[in-house]
Scaffold this active site. Structure first.
Site, PDB file in Angstrom:
ATOM      1  N   CYS A  12       0.646  -1.021   0.225  1.00 24.80           N
ATOM      2  CA  CYS A  12      -0.247   0.197  -0.043  1.00 24.80           C
ATOM      3  C   CYS A  12       0.911   1.372   0.055  1.00 24.80           C
ATOM      4  O   CYS A  12       2.207   1.064   0.067  1.00 24.80           O
ATOM      5  CB  CYS A  12      -0.753   0.061   1.237  1.00 24.80           C
ATOM      6  SG  CYS A  12      -0.008   0.101   2.817  1.00 24.80           S
ATOM      7  N   HIS A  43       5.618  -7.180   7.707  1.00 20.16           N
ATOM      8  CA  HIS A  43       5.714  -8.537   7.909  1.00 20.16           C
ATOM      9  C   HIS A  43       6.050  -9.387   6.853  1.00 20.16           C
ATOM     10  O   HIS A  43       5.177  -9.941   6.195  1.00 20.16           O
ATOM     11  CB  HIS A  43       4.206  -9.031   8.540  1.00 20.16           C
ATOM     12  CG  HIS A  43       3.920  -8.281   9.809  1.00 20.16           C
ATOM     13  ND1 HIS A  43       4.671  -8.492  11.120  1.00 20.16           N
ATOM     14  CD2 HIS A  43       3.338  -7.175  10.167  1.00 20.16           C
ATOM     15  CE1 HIS A  43       4.190  -7.779  12.052  1.00 20.16           C
ATOM     16  NE2 HIS A  43       3.421  -7.140  11.571  1.00 20.16           N
ATOM     17  N   HIS A  78       3.376   1.854  10.928  1.00 19.04           N
ATOM     18  CA  HIS A  78       2.429   1.785  11.901  1.00 19.04           C
ATOM     19  C   HIS A  78       2.366   3.031  12.978  1.00 19.04           C
ATOM     20  O   HIS A  78       1.518   3.143  13.786  1.00 19.04           O
ATOM     21  CB  HIS A  78       2.633   0.527  12.843  1.00 19.04           C
ATOM     22  CG  HIS A  78       2.376  -0.923  12.218  1.00 19.04           C
ATOM     23  ND1 HIS A  78       1.443  -0.994  11.409  1.00 19.04           N
ATOM     24  CD2 HIS A  78       3.006  -1.933  12.322  1.00 19.04           C
ATOM     25  CE1 HIS A  78       0.990  -2.227  11.044  1.00 19.04           C
ATOM     26  NE2 HIS A  78       2.415  -2.735  11.403  1.00 19.04           N
ATOM     27  N   CYS A 100       3.028   6.058   8.307  1.00 16.38           N
ATOM     28  CA  CYS A 100       2.266   6.455   7.317  1.00 16.38           C
ATOM     29  C   CYS A 100       1.533   7.907   7.620  1.00 16.38           C
ATOM     30  O   CYS A 100       1.080   8.009   8.849  1.00 16.38           O
ATOM     31  CB  CYS A 100       1.109   5.360   7.042  1.00 16.38           C
ATOM     32  SG  CYS A 100       0.141   5.788   5.766  1.00 16.38           S
ATOM     33  N   GLU A 130      -0.077  -0.348  15.960  1.00 19.35           N
ATOM     34  CA  GLU A 130      -0.884   0.974  15.394  1.00 19.35           C
ATOM     35  C   GLU A 130      -1.915   1.650  16.465  1.00 19.35           C
ATOM     36  O   GLU A 130      -1.443   2.984  16.786  1.00 19.35           O
ATOM     37  CB  GLU A 130      -1.658   0.929  14.131  1.00 19.35           C
ATOM     38  CG  GLU A 130      -2.202   2.202  13.800  1.00 19.35           C
ATOM     39  CD  GLU A 130      -3.233   2.194  12.784  1.00 19.35           C
ATOM     40  OE1 GLU A 130      -3.100   1.205  11.707  1.00 19.35           O
ATOM     41  OE2 GLU A 130      -4.274   2.834  12.757  1.00 19.35           O
ATOM     42  N   THR A 169      -6.764   2.284  11.154  1.00 19.87           N
ATOM     43  CA  THR A 169      -6.765   2.662   9.870  1.00 19.87           C
ATOM     44  C   THR A 169      -7.286   1.470   9.139  1.00 19.87           C
ATOM     45  O   THR A 169      -7.901   1.694   7.867  1.00 19.87           O
ATOM     46  CB  THR A 169      -5.401   2.871   9.030  1.00 19.87           C
ATOM     47  OG1 THR A 169      -4.452   2.066   9.564  1.00 19.87           O
ATOM     48  CG2 THR A 169      -4.912   4.334   9.724  1.00 19.87           C
ATOM     49  N   CYS A 197      -8.380   3.981   6.620  1.00 19.08           N
ATOM     50  CA  CYS A 197      -7.694   3.902   5.088  1.00 19.08           C
ATOM     51  C   CYS A 197      -8.414   3.041   4.423  1.00 19.08           C
ATOM     52  O   CYS A 197      -8.605   1.685   4.936  1.00 19.08           O
ATOM     53  CB  CYS A 197      -6.415   3.721   5.384  1.00 19.08           C
ATOM     54  SG  CYS A 197      -5.482   3.253   3.988  1.00 19.08           S
ATOM     55  N   SER A 269       2.405  -6.429   2.548  1.00 13.28           N
ATOM     56  CA  SER A 269       3.691  -6.410   2.883  1.00 13.28           C
ATOM     57  C   SER A 269       4.486  -7.638   1.699  1.00 13.28           C
ATOM     58  O   SER A 269       5.852  -7.868   2.096  1.00 13.28           O
ATOM     59  CB  SER A 269       3.918  -6.997   4.232  1.00 13.28           C
ATOM     60  OG  SER A 269       2.996  -8.143   4.223  1.00 13.28           O
TER      61      SER A 269
END
Ligand code: F3S
Length: 286
Positions: A12, A43, A78, A100, A130, A169, A197, A269
């Site tokens: 992303c 990850h 995160h 982010c 996060e 998110t 998000c 990821s």
């Protein structure tokens, strides 16, 4: 024989940005000082192992930053709490913040509303890094983490209390909307900020749609990546011939020999080169 790769497969925006920041530091760092990421940058063991070989080490989250030789620490997408960030700086490390921007925005919101004496409520998983990071920007500590309206009711808030509601998110959009409607309907004084998000939701939606129209589905992701596992579950529910692989090495292409259409998606990821390698091999073999 057709192979379709989901448009939303792979990194992303926030993860891509974080990886680019690591790459930039690797090429700029001619002083040969240590480079760390605070926890694994993503990850994906293949990526973190490759970065380790190139000199990017992982700073363990349960250890004091001061126990590491002074270097540059890259904070992953995160984000982290204010306390963690301060402890990294206090240990003399240089900090590169790859949080982010969508997560950073939540830090700013909770900080601002906390200063205005609001109680902060976060919808999401209280154990997720996060969410832990977001909680760490609320100085007063007046903060709760919930999943639904039942959890909200258990807080037994006074209806006059000023509440600011934000979300992790990756929280489900519909669940957040339902929760806000319920809270407002019941007369609470809430300022709701939709901080979801849509990258994750869009990826899941496309995976479901693609999985339902192919004969076999390949989901590429790290074994410890929860968003990749979730993608696998979504695809397996609509396509019985679904494979979860970390890289091409895990895939026995001959098992796909009798299918007409293969779909490929990947978690947030999974790097592009791994997706391309799988795509190329499946195409060549079939
Ligand atoms: Fe950022 Fe959304 Fe990715 S919040 S890290 S772009 S899932």
């Amino acid at each position: 024989m057709e192979v379709t790769v989901a448009k939303t497969a792979g990194f992303c925006f926030g993860v891509k940005r974080a990886i680019e920041m690591v790459e930039k530091e690797l090429s700029d760092n001619d002083k040969k000082t240590p480079i760390y990421t605070y926890g694994p940058i993503i990850h994906n063991e293949i990526v973190t192992h490759e970065l380790e070989e190139r000199g990017v080490n992982i700073m363990a989250e349960d250890e004091e930053p001061s126990s590491y030789p002074v270097g540059t620490v890259i904070i992953r997408s995160h984000g982290v709490s204010r306390k963690v960030e301060e402890s990294i700086r206090a240990a003399g490390h240089n900090v590169i913040d790859a949080t982010c921007p969508f997560v950073k925005k939540i830090h700013k919101i909770v900080e601002e509303f906390d200063e205005k004496d609001y109680r902060i409520i976060i919808t999401g998983d209280k154990d997720h890094p996060e969410v832990k990071g977001i909680m760490g920007w609320i100085k007063s500590g007046k903060c709760d983490c919930i999943l639904n309206y039942e959890d909200f009711e258990k807080l037994a808030l006074n209806k006059d209390e000023k509440v600011c509601l934000v979300s992790q998110t990756t929280f489900n959009h519909q669940k957040f909307q339902d929760l806000v409607e319920n809270i407002i309907k019941n007369g609470y004084n809430v300022s709701a900020k939709n901080t979801i998000c849509l990258a994750t939701e869009e990826r899941q939606k496309e995976a479901r749609e693609l999985g339902s129209r192919v004969d076999a589905m390949i989901v590429i992701g790290g074994r410890s990546s929860s968003n990749s596992r979730k993608l696998f579950e979504i695809c397996a529910a609509v396509c019985s011939d679904t494979y979860f692989i970390q890289s091409m090495n895990d895939l026995n292409v001959s098992s796909l020999s009798s299918v007409n259409h293969v779909g490929i998606t990947a978690g947030a990821s999974t790097p592009t080169n791994i997706i391309e390698e799988v795509q190329k091999n499946v195409r060549n073999e079939l």
